[in-house]
Design a protein around this motif. Structure first.
Motif, PDB file in Angstrom:
ATOM      1  N   LYS A  95       1.130  -1.170   0.196  1.00  0.00           N
ATOM      2  CA  LYS A  95      -0.037  -0.066   0.147  1.00  0.00           C
ATOM      3  C   LYS A  95       0.822   1.350  -0.064  1.00  0.00           C
ATOM      4  O   LYS A  95       2.055   1.089   0.417  1.00  0.00           O
ATOM      5  N   LEU A  96       0.140   2.358  -0.658  1.00  0.00           N
ATOM      6  CA  LEU A  96       0.950   3.443  -0.752  1.00  0.00           C
ATOM      7  C   LEU A  96       0.371   4.846  -0.302  1.00  0.00           C
ATOM      8  O   LEU A  96      -0.889   4.830  -0.393  1.00  0.00           O
ATOM      9  N   VAL A  97       0.847   5.462   0.619  1.00  0.00           N
ATOM     10  CA  VAL A  97       0.317   6.678   1.236  1.00  0.00           C
ATOM     11  C   VAL A  97       0.908   8.092   0.544  1.00  0.00           C
ATOM     12  O   VAL A  97       2.321   8.200   1.038  1.00  0.00           O
ATOM     13  N   ILE A 167      -0.934   0.104  -7.238  1.00  0.00           N
ATOM     14  CA  ILE A 167      -1.346  -0.697  -5.751  1.00  0.00           C
ATOM     15  C   ILE A 167      -2.416   0.332  -5.091  1.00  0.00           C
ATOM     16  O   ILE A 167      -2.621   1.240  -5.414  1.00  0.00           O
ATOM     17  N   PRO A 168      -3.128  -0.030  -4.219  1.00  0.00           N
ATOM     18  CA  PRO A 168      -3.818   0.650  -3.282  1.00  0.00           C
ATOM     19  C   PRO A 168      -3.045   1.808  -2.686  1.00  0.00           C
ATOM     20  O   PRO A 168      -2.318   1.867  -2.244  1.00  0.00           O
ATOM     21  N   THR A 169      -3.952   3.004  -2.928  1.00  0.00           N
ATOM     22  CA  THR A 169      -3.304   4.321  -2.713  1.00  0.00           C
ATOM     23  C   THR A 169      -4.099   5.440  -2.080  1.00  0.00           C
ATOM     24  O   THR A 169      -5.339   5.356  -2.590  1.00  0.00           O
ATOM     25  N   PHE A 170      -3.608   6.046  -1.052  1.00  0.00           N
ATOM     26  CA  PHE A 170      -4.443   6.809  -0.232  1.00  0.00           C
ATOM     27  C   PHE A 170      -3.784   8.305  -0.703  1.00  0.00           C
ATOM     28  O   PHE A 170      -2.339   8.388  -0.174  1.00  0.00           O
ATOM     29  N   GLU A 196      -7.989   0.767  -6.671  1.00  0.00           N
ATOM     30  CA  GLU A 196      -8.197   1.148  -5.087  1.00  0.00           C
ATOM     31  C   GLU A 196      -7.436   2.368  -4.938  1.00  0.00           C
ATOM     32  O   GLU A 196      -6.425   2.301  -4.645  1.00  0.00           O
ATOM     33  N   LYS A 197      -8.265   3.733  -4.793  1.00  0.00           N
ATOM     34  CA  LYS A 197      -7.462   4.868  -4.479  1.00  0.00           C
ATOM     35  C   LYS A 197      -8.337   5.756  -3.819  1.00  0.00           C
ATOM     36  O   LYS A 197      -9.715   6.025  -4.153  1.00  0.00           O
ATOM     37  N   ASN A 198      -7.809   6.633  -2.919  1.00  0.00           N
ATOM     38  CA  ASN A 198      -8.594   7.388  -2.181  1.00  0.00           C
ATOM     39  C   ASN A 198      -8.109   8.860  -2.139  1.00  0.00           C
ATOM     40  O   ASN A 198      -6.616   9.025  -2.111  1.00  0.00           O
ATOM     41  N   LEU A 199      -8.913   9.982  -2.384  1.00  0.00           N
ATOM     42  CA  LEU A 199      -8.567  11.109  -2.139  1.00  0.00           C
ATOM     43  C   LEU A 199      -9.290  12.003  -1.181  1.00  0.00           C
ATOM     44  O   LEU A 199     -10.397  12.159  -0.861  1.00  0.00           O
ATOM     45  N   TYR A 200      -8.161  12.587  -0.234  1.00  0.00           N
ATOM     46  CA  TYR A 200      -8.640  13.144   1.112  1.00  0.00           C
ATOM     47  C   TYR A 200      -8.038  14.729   0.960  1.00  0.00           C
ATOM     48  O   TYR A 200      -6.901  14.792   1.032  1.00  0.00           O
ATOM     49  N   ASP A 214      -6.270  19.456  12.262  1.00  0.00           N
ATOM     50  CA  ASP A 214      -7.065  18.329  11.972  1.00  0.00           C
ATOM     51  C   ASP A 214      -6.266  16.941  11.851  1.00  0.00           C
ATOM     52  O   ASP A 214      -6.945  16.093  11.079  1.00  0.00           O
ATOM     53  N   LYS A 215      -5.089  16.957  12.174  1.00  0.00           N
ATOM     54  CA  LYS A 215      -4.096  15.812  11.545  1.00  0.00           C
ATOM     55  C   LYS A 215      -4.759  14.598  12.237  1.00  0.00           C
ATOM     56  O   LYS A 215      -4.552  13.576  11.709  1.00  0.00           O
ATOM     57  N   HIS A 216      -5.467  14.567  13.445  1.00  0.00           N
ATOM     58  CA  HIS A 216      -5.818  13.200  13.977  1.00  0.00           C
ATOM     59  C   HIS A 216      -6.956  12.483  13.100  1.00  0.00           C
ATOM     60  O   HIS A 216      -7.119  11.313  12.824  1.00  0.00           O
ATOM     61  N   GLU A 217      -7.862  13.486  12.472  1.00  0.00           N
ATOM     62  CA  GLU A 217      -8.806  13.022  11.408  1.00  0.00           C
ATOM     63  C   GLU A 217      -8.161  12.346  10.396  1.00  0.00           C
ATOM     64  O   GLU A 217      -8.332  11.307   9.737  1.00  0.00           O
ATOM     65  N   LEU A 218      -7.082  12.954   9.949  1.00  0.00           N
ATOM     66  CA  LEU A 218      -6.244  12.438   8.832  1.00  0.00           C
ATOM     67  C   LEU A 218      -5.630  11.132   9.063  1.00  0.00           C
ATOM     68  O   LEU A 218      -5.696  10.302   8.250  1.00  0.00           O
ATOM     69  N   PHE A 219      -5.211  11.102  10.227  1.00  0.00           N
ATOM     70  CA  PHE A 219      -4.165   9.832  10.701  1.00  0.00           C
ATOM     71  C   PHE A 219      -5.193   8.738  10.887  1.00  0.00           C
ATOM     72  O   PHE A 219      -4.990   7.365  10.436  1.00  0.00           O
ATOM     73  N   GLY A 220      -6.732   9.016  11.228  1.00  0.00           N
ATOM     74  CA  GLY A 220      -7.537   8.087  11.330  1.00  0.00           C
ATOM     75  C   GLY A 220      -7.995   7.317   9.811  1.00  0.00           C
ATOM     76  O   GLY A 220      -8.075   6.130   9.876  1.00  0.00           O
ATOM     77  N   GLU A 221      -7.970   8.143   9.062  1.00  0.00           N
ATOM     78  CA  GLU A 221      -8.433   7.741   7.731  1.00  0.00           C
ATOM     79  C   GLU A 221      -7.180   6.990   6.854  1.00  0.00           C
ATOM     80  O   GLU A 221      -7.473   5.793   6.527  1.00  0.00           O
ATOM     81  N   ILE A 222      -6.029   7.343   7.331  1.00  0.00           N
ATOM     82  CA  ILE A 222      -4.820   6.523   6.821  1.00  0.00           C
ATOM     83  C   ILE A 222      -4.783   5.252   7.738  1.00  0.00           C
ATOM     84  O   ILE A 222      -4.649   4.217   7.068  1.00  0.00           O
ATOM     85  N   TYR A 223      -4.813   5.347   8.746  1.00  0.00           N
ATOM     86  CA  TYR A 223      -4.994   4.099   9.776  1.00  0.00           C
ATOM     87  C   TYR A 223      -5.918   2.887   9.176  1.00  0.00           C
ATOM     88  O   TYR A 223      -5.667   1.649   9.131  1.00  0.00           O
ATOM     89  N   HIS A 224      -7.095   3.514   8.883  1.00  0.00           N
ATOM     90  CA  HIS A 224      -8.256   2.624   8.449  1.00  0.00           C
ATOM     91  C   HIS A 224      -7.944   2.085   7.124  1.00  0.00           C
ATOM     92  O   HIS A 224      -8.132   0.979   6.817  1.00  0.00           O
ATOM     93  N   PHE A 225      -7.264   3.099   6.316  1.00  0.00           N
ATOM     94  CA  PHE A 225      -6.916   2.590   4.922  1.00  0.00           C
ATOM     95  C   PHE A 225      -5.876   1.436   5.072  1.00  0.00           C
ATOM     96  O   PHE A 225      -5.943   0.668   4.313  1.00  0.00           O
ATOM     97  N   LEU A 226      -4.823   1.469   5.935  1.00  0.00           N
ATOM     98  CA  LEU A 226      -3.881   0.547   5.865  1.00  0.00           C
ATOM     99  C   LEU A 226      -4.234  -0.709   6.677  1.00  0.00           C
ATOM    100  O   LEU A 226      -3.764  -1.832   6.379  1.00  0.00           O
ATOM    101  N   GLN A 227      -5.268  -0.659   7.517  1.00  0.00           N
ATOM    102  CA  GLN A 227      -5.765  -1.657   8.244  1.00  0.00           C
ATOM    103  C   GLN A 227      -6.604  -2.546   7.443  1.00  0.00           C
ATOM    104  O   GLN A 227      -7.055  -3.726   7.522  1.00  0.00           O
ATOM    105  N   SER A 228      -7.293  -1.822   6.412  1.00  0.00           N
ATOM    106  CA  SER A 228      -8.468  -2.651   5.875  1.00  0.00           C
ATOM    107  C   SER A 228      -7.975  -3.488   4.601  1.00  0.00           C
ATOM    108  O   SER A 228      -6.667  -3.486   4.214  1.00  0.00           O
ATOM    109  N   GLU A 229      -8.822  -4.804   4.649  1.00  0.00           N
ATOM    110  CA  GLU A 229      -8.201  -5.777   3.676  1.00  0.00           C
ATOM    111  C   GLU A 229      -8.378  -5.409   2.291  1.00  0.00           C
ATOM    112  O   GLU A 229      -9.380  -4.625   1.809  1.00  0.00           O
TER     113      GLU A 229
END
Length: 229
Positions: A95-97, A167-170, A196-200, A214-229
């Motif tokens: 995965k790529l962020v 590859i999946p990219t955020f 699979e790609k997400n734009l935030y 608002d970094k913790h909102e961003l970090f939550g989105e990244i964490y969810h993206f990396l944890q997801s199957e």
């Protein structure tokens, strides 16, 4: 074991992505690596260092993670985002962020606004208290002109390969970024081949997106993206 490589930006250092690294360390047992690219860090020593050295250093760190981990994620900020995308084409990562990735650079409209704010603070006698002013004053006075050309070479090497990223990219971008304009994130999103790609977009972030309000909102989105199957 999961390995996660975080790559900082041009004239920056690990501090640029450290808040995200710490967030992930607190919530995972991943091997998290935040290298300092040659000539970078709290004290810049960029004179004579070529762009290839920055890419090669990140590449060596990635090769180590690939050899020791079952899965590898790569996170890149600004110039580090371009290096990360380049490495994702060359190596098998999962995965790529991309954070404020500099496919384009210098958002003149926002930069002018920030300079105006600095001038206003200067007239009020508060300029020396402004973190942005102090950070960029240090960078400008310690960055050789030739190093800026080496940064542009990274862009020239990596940008043509974006269409090969599959590859999946955020992708995350601050709307108030004075260095990398929001169109950079849109361009990357539209150019990469990933299914699979997400734009935030962060409505509050400037260039240092990992240090935004608002970094913790961003970090939550990244964490969810990396944890997801």
């Amino acid at each position: 074991m999961i390995g996660c490589l975080l790559i900082h930006g041009f004239t920056g250092g690990p501090y640029e992505v450290e808040p995200l690294a710490e967030y992930l360390k607190e919530r995972t047992d991943w091997e998290i690596v935040v290298p300092t690219l040659p000539g970078h860090g709290e004290t810049l020593a960029l004179k004579g260092i070529k762009h290839a050295a920055w890419i090669e250093h990140a590449e060596e760190e990635l090769k180590h993670l690939i050899s020791t981990c079952d899965k590898v994620y790569v996170i890149g900020f600004s110039m580090g985002g371009l290096i990360a995308s380049y490495l994702s084409v060359k190596y098998s990562i999962d995965k790529l962020v991309l954070l404020s990735a500099a496919a384009y650079y210098l958002n003149f409209k926002q930069l002018a606004k920030e300079i105006g704010n600095l001038i206003k603070e200067g007239l009020q006698g508060k300029i020396l208290e402004n973190e942005l002013y102090n950070r960029y004053k240090f960078k400008v006075t310690n960055t050789p002109i030739l190093s800026a050309y080496e940064f542009k070479k990274v862009v020239r090497v990596a940008r043509p390969l974006l269409e090969k990223v599959d590859i999946p990219t955020f992708i995350a971008q601050g709307e108030n970024d004075g260095i990398v304009p929001p169109k950079s994130a849109k361009y990357i999103y539209e150019t990469i081949s990933s299914e699979e790609k997400n734009l935030y977009y962060s409505s509050k972030a400037k260039h240092l997106i990992c240090h935004s309000e608002d970094k913790h909102e961003l970090f939550g989105e990244i964490y969810h993206f990396l944890q997801s199957e």
